[in-house]
Design an enzyme around this catalytic site. Structure first.
Site, mmCIF file in Angstrom:
data_model
loop_
_atom_site.group_PDB
_atom_site.id
_atom_site.type_symbol
_atom_site.label_atom_id
_atom_site.label_comp_id
_atom_site.label_asym_id
_atom_site.label_seq_id
_atom_site.Cartn_x
_atom_site.Cartn_y
_atom_site.Cartn_z
ATOM 1 N N TYR A 165 147.779 71.378 24.018
ATOM 2 C CA TYR A 165 148.885 70.929 24.412
ATOM 3 C C TYR A 165 149.794 71.075 23.268
ATOM 4 C CZ TYR A 165 146.036 67.296 27.609
ATOM 5 O OH TYR A 165 145.609 66.248 27.449
ATOM 6 N N LEU A 211 150.037 58.131 37.043
ATOM 7 C CA LEU A 211 151.323 58.400 37.347
ATOM 8 C C LEU A 211 151.526 58.407 38.455
ATOM 9 C CD1 LEU A 211 152.887 56.948 34.253
ATOM 10 C CD2 LEU A 211 152.400 55.516 36.364
ATOM 11 N N ALA A 212 151.183 59.844 38.213
ATOM 12 C CA ALA A 212 151.547 60.491 40.391
ATOM 13 C C ALA A 212 152.807 61.068 39.487
ATOM 14 C CB ALA A 212 151.209 60.494 41.514
ATOM 15 N N GLY A 214 155.317 59.605 38.381
ATOM 16 C CA GLY A 214 156.529 58.971 38.683
ATOM 17 C C GLY A 214 156.853 59.515 39.947
ATOM 18 N N PHE A 235 155.674 57.259 43.117
ATOM 19 C CA PHE A 235 155.906 56.305 43.696
ATOM 20 C C PHE A 235 156.701 55.426 42.657
ATOM 21 C CE2 PHE A 235 151.399 57.700 45.072
ATOM 22 C CZ PHE A 235 151.644 58.338 46.363
#
Length: 320
Positions: free
Chosen positions: A59, A230-231, A233, A235
């Protein structure tokens, strides 16, 4: 009860994913501004009562672990209050080789040593193997795990992006259970549901998710952790929906947030939390406001009807 609580009773229902800490993937160092933003995100997670932090050695090319280690060093006594998980085995392309995966004992052990150095801690609570190495020698992995466990450098082990046959194969040589499997699961990424719903139907061929993995983990108390939960954001206002189904889902999420008097992020995560497999969402936002909004998911109990309404909206058509 979460499956992970069999091994770590203090485990949270939410995990804070640290992939966004440390600044740019393309720059070798972390600026003061990026360091401060990373510290703010960590503090927001702690303020939301999240004590489970997910890392990987890759990361921001090690900077995420390093900035987290700086935060730990500046806050005496905090380490013992946290569950720290990291991942290894993805190797980037370099001058001598293409990008690859590496489950060799030497690489696993050295990766953990480097992660501990960056994190400024003596041990990891959990080590995950990041992506399946097609040249995996299970006995060699077992040797690496045994050495790290005996030396007190890792308490427990798991995997990421594994199907159940791979889990079963590796588990066959390990004396202790694999405690977690981190997979892509969200209201947008629905293959984990679609493959089951479309069992024995031609449409199911388009929704591969290693059939039976969710059930295997549920049966053997392997904690399912959802990355991308959370995809990004999609949705909840983080980015604009593109398809008609996504637009309809975003509208429904907003309606349910109003009905449950909570945040859109909470509704998106509550969809995962409702599933009986005990899914543990990993949230990766660095926005303090969104981190606080995610924590509200723990107070939401979606009805069966609302859960299915979200599922049907996200899949874009009625169930078979």
């Amino acid at each position: 009860m979460l499956p992970i609580q069999h091994y770590f009773p203090q485990a949270d229902a939410l995990v804070y994913g640290c992939m966004g800490l440390g600044g740019s993937w393309d720059l070798p160092t972390t600026s003061k501004e990026q360091r401060d933003l990373s510290f703010t995100a960590i503090e927001a997670a702690l303020a939301a009562n999240i004590r489970f932090f997910d890392h990987a050695d890759i990361y921001t090319r090690g900077k995420a672990e390093a900035v987290f280690g700086d935060y730990l060093a500046a806050h005496s006594g905090l380490r013992e209050q946290l569950i720290i998980q990291s991942k290894c085995a993805i190797r980037f392309a370099d001058d001598t080789a293409v990008g690859r995966y590496d489950f060799s004992k030497k690489y696993i052990v050295e990766s953990v040593h480097q992660s501990l150095k960056r994190l400024q801690t003596d041990y990891l609570d959990i080590l995950l193997l990041h992506r399946p190495d097609q040249l995996m020698l299970i006995d060699e992995v077992a040797e690496a795990f045994a050495e790290l466990k005996q030396q007190g450098k890792v308490k427990a082990f798991g995997v990421s992006n594994f199907g159940w046959p791979q889990l079963q194969l590796l588990q066959s040589v390990l004396p202790e259970p694999l405690v977690a499997n981190q997979l892509q699961m969200s209201l947008k990424d629905l293959n984990w549901l679609e493959q089951n719903v479309l069992t024995a139907m031609p449409d199911g061929a388009a929704h591969h998710f290693s059939y039976g993995t969710v059930e295997y983990c549920q049966l053997h108390k392997v904690q399912l952790q959802a990355w991308g939960s959370l995809a990004q954001g999609l949705f909840s206002g983080g980015r604009s929906p593109e398809t008609q189904a996504q637009q309809a889902t975003a509208v429904l999420v907003a309606q349910l947030a109003a009905e449950y008097q909570t945040s859109p992020e909470a509704i998106v995560l509550a969809f995962l939390l409702k599933h009986p497999a005990g899914i543990q969402p990993v949230i990766g936002t660095t926005s303090p406001a969104r981190i606080a909004a995610c924590q509200k998911a723990l107070t939401v109990q979606l009805s069966r009807e609302h859960w299915y309404a979200l599922y049907v909206a996200a899949r874009g058509k009625a169930l078979p």
